[in-house]
Design a protein around this motif. Structure first.
Motif, mmCIF file in Angstrom:
data_model
loop_
_atom_site.group_PDB
_atom_site.id
_atom_site.type_symbol
_atom_site.label_atom_id
_atom_site.label_comp_id
_atom_site.label_asym_id
_atom_site.label_seq_id
_atom_site.Cartn_x
_atom_site.Cartn_y
_atom_site.Cartn_z
ATOM 1 N N THR A 283 38.323 1.394 79.753
ATOM 2 C CA THR A 283 37.333 2.255 78.555
ATOM 3 C C THR A 283 36.771 1.336 77.541
ATOM 4 O OG1 THR A 283 39.542 2.945 77.783
ATOM 5 C CG2 THR A 283 38.445 4.360 79.377
ATOM 6 N N ARG A 284 37.442 0.267 77.450
ATOM 7 C CA ARG A 284 37.029 -0.800 76.253
ATOM 8 C C ARG A 284 37.430 -0.224 74.880
ATOM 9 N NH1 ARG A 284 33.305 -0.289 79.915
ATOM 10 N NH2 ARG A 284 31.764 0.833 78.771
ATOM 11 N N HIS A 285 38.334 0.663 74.838
ATOM 12 C CA HIS A 285 38.484 1.094 73.461
ATOM 13 C C HIS A 285 39.927 0.346 73.024
ATOM 14 C CE1 HIS A 285 41.868 3.209 75.735
ATOM 15 N NE2 HIS A 285 42.438 3.704 74.773
ATOM 16 N N ALA A 286 40.727 -0.331 73.972
ATOM 17 C CA ALA A 286 41.778 -1.132 73.302
ATOM 18 C C ALA A 286 41.637 -2.483 74.187
ATOM 19 C CB ALA A 286 42.863 -0.240 73.904
ATOM 20 N N PHE A 287 42.572 -3.563 73.534
ATOM 21 C CA PHE A 287 42.689 -4.778 74.178
ATOM 22 C C PHE A 287 43.810 -5.297 73.911
ATOM 23 C CE2 PHE A 287 40.091 -5.702 70.446
ATOM 24 C CZ PHE A 287 40.547 -6.949 69.846
ATOM 25 N N ASP B 263 42.017 9.080 70.224
ATOM 26 C CA ASP B 263 41.461 9.999 71.216
ATOM 27 C C ASP B 263 40.047 9.599 71.605
ATOM 28 O OD1 ASP B 263 43.601 11.724 71.084
ATOM 29 O OD2 ASP B 263 42.718 12.885 69.666
ATOM 30 N N THR B 264 39.663 8.197 71.299
ATOM 31 C CA THR B 264 38.428 7.560 71.915
ATOM 32 C C THR B 264 38.520 7.413 73.520
ATOM 33 O OG1 THR B 264 39.364 5.767 71.133
ATOM 34 C CG2 THR B 264 37.685 6.622 69.613
ATOM 35 N N VAL B 265 39.793 7.192 73.682
ATOM 36 C CA VAL B 265 39.980 7.153 75.490
ATOM 37 C C VAL B 265 38.905 8.308 76.157
ATOM 38 C CG1 VAL B 265 41.874 8.381 75.687
ATOM 39 C CG2 VAL B 265 41.218 6.712 77.319
ATOM 40 N N GLN B 266 38.884 9.281 75.479
ATOM 41 C CA GLN B 266 38.212 10.529 76.087
ATOM 42 C C GLN B 266 36.483 10.036 76.247
ATOM 43 O OE1 GLN B 266 38.810 13.898 73.583
ATOM 44 N NE2 GLN B 266 41.063 13.838 73.779
ATOM 45 N N MET B 267 36.050 9.236 75.508
ATOM 46 C CA MET B 267 34.717 8.824 75.790
ATOM 47 C C MET B 267 34.581 7.698 77.174
ATOM 48 S SD MET B 267 32.667 10.107 73.375
ATOM 49 C CE MET B 267 31.321 9.036 73.676
ATOM 50 N N GLN B 268 35.626 7.421 77.804
ATOM 51 C CA GLN B 268 35.428 6.698 78.966
ATOM 52 C C GLN B 268 34.622 5.595 79.191
ATOM 53 O OE1 GLN B 268 34.491 9.617 82.173
ATOM 54 N NE2 GLN B 268 36.481 10.957 81.739
ATOM 55 N N GLY B 269 34.772 4.866 77.806
ATOM 56 C CA GLY B 269 34.017 3.687 77.493
ATOM 57 C C GLY B 269 32.651 3.932 76.972
ATOM 58 N N GLN B 270 32.187 5.019 77.017
ATOM 59 C CA GLN B 270 30.736 5.202 76.296
ATOM 60 C C GLN B 270 30.808 4.947 74.783
ATOM 61 O OE1 GLN B 270 28.921 8.853 77.410
ATOM 62 N NE2 GLN B 270 30.167 9.101 79.294
ATOM 63 N N GLY B 271 29.976 4.097 74.470
ATOM 64 C CA GLY B 271 29.936 3.687 72.871
ATOM 65 C C GLY B 271 30.664 2.564 72.576
ATOM 66 N N PHE B 272 31.374 1.897 73.724
ATOM 67 C CA PHE B 272 31.978 0.418 73.482
ATOM 68 C C PHE B 272 31.582 -0.767 74.354
ATOM 69 C CE2 PHE B 272 35.064 3.997 72.702
ATOM 70 C CZ PHE B 272 35.696 3.593 71.585
ATOM 71 N N THR B 273 31.326 -1.799 73.941
ATOM 72 C CA THR B 273 30.732 -3.023 74.538
ATOM 73 C C THR B 273 31.714 -4.111 74.275
ATOM 74 O OG1 THR B 273 28.390 -2.326 74.169
ATOM 75 C CG2 THR B 273 28.862 -4.664 74.811
ATOM 76 N N ALA B 274 32.333 -4.473 75.444
ATOM 77 C CA ALA B 274 33.198 -5.791 75.377
ATOM 78 C C ALA B 274 32.418 -7.017 75.278
ATOM 79 C CB ALA B 274 33.914 -5.722 76.767
ATOM 80 N N LEU B 275 32.464 -7.944 74.415
ATOM 81 C CA LEU B 275 31.758 -9.062 73.992
ATOM 82 C C LEU B 275 32.593 -10.217 74.638
ATOM 83 C CD1 LEU B 275 31.297 -8.200 70.312
ATOM 84 C CD2 LEU B 275 29.663 -7.810 72.194
ATOM 85 N N LEU C 101 30.241 7.563 68.507
ATOM 86 C CA LEU C 101 31.457 7.981 68.553
ATOM 87 C C LEU C 101 32.061 8.834 66.978
ATOM 88 C CD1 LEU C 101 32.940 4.411 69.609
ATOM 89 C CD2 LEU C 101 32.971 6.541 71.087
ATOM 90 N N SER C 102 30.980 9.289 66.534
ATOM 91 C CA SER C 102 30.963 10.049 65.284
ATOM 92 C C SER C 102 32.018 11.192 65.178
ATOM 93 C CB SER C 102 29.869 10.505 64.424
ATOM 94 O OG SER C 102 29.170 11.600 65.488
ATOM 95 N N ALA C 103 32.317 11.898 66.479
ATOM 96 C CA ALA C 103 33.324 12.922 66.456
ATOM 97 C C ALA C 103 34.610 12.272 66.511
ATOM 98 C CB ALA C 103 33.121 13.494 67.791
#
Length: 156
Positions: A63-67, A83-95, A116-118
């Motif tokens: 989900t790219r919310h953690a590394f 709780d950003t895991v709930q976005m299932q990776g949307q809004g995150f980009t791995a570089l 991810l403003s919510a």
């Protein structure tokens, strides 16, 4: 001969630019109670999350919310938001990708603040494998840049 008595400190840098907090101050009781380890957090002012140390990227959540990064004998987990895991990776980009060598302050994940403003986007950094080091937090500067020293570990 003098090298036998010297201590080499391990430095962990801020994972993002923004307002520095102790991990116990985050708005989530699970993280604040140090269940994943001790650490610090940053209320980010940018949309880039960086490596806190020189090492090897050992894990990027699907989900790219953690590394996770292995820095010598120490493992560090960086978690973006509550709780950003709930976005299932949307809004995150791995570089970067798993097994990449990274340097302290180098961008790893970019997130879309608007998308991810919510969510509370506090970036948390945990020392999950502290090894035989005594850790000191450097919380005197409330404003940090990515890579600025926020924790130091010294051999016991």
């Amino acid at each position: 001969m003098l090298g036998l008595f010297s201590k080499k400190a391990m430095i962990l840098g801020a994972p993002a630019a923004g307002q520095l907090l102790d991990i116990t101050q985050v708005n989530d009781p699970f993280f604040a109670s140090k269940n994943l380890g001790d650490g610090v957090a940053v209320i980010p002012q940018s949309q880039t999350v960086c490596a806190p140390c020189d090492g090897r990227l050992v894990m990027v959540f699907e989900t790219r919310h953690a590394f996770g990064i292995r820095c010598g004998e120490v493992e560090v987990l960086v978690h973006i938001g509550i709780d950003t895991v709930q976005m299932q990776g949307q809004g995150f980009t791995a570089l970067k990708k798993v097994n990449d060598r990274v340097r302290r302050g180098e961008p790893i994940i970019r997130f879309d603040r608007e998308r991810l403003s919510a969510y509370d986007l506090t970036v948390m950094m945990f020392v999950t494998q502290p090894q035989a080091l005594r850790w000191q937090k450097h919380l005197e500067n409330s404003r940090v840049e990515a890579g600025d020293r926020v924790m130091t570990g010294e051999r016991l």
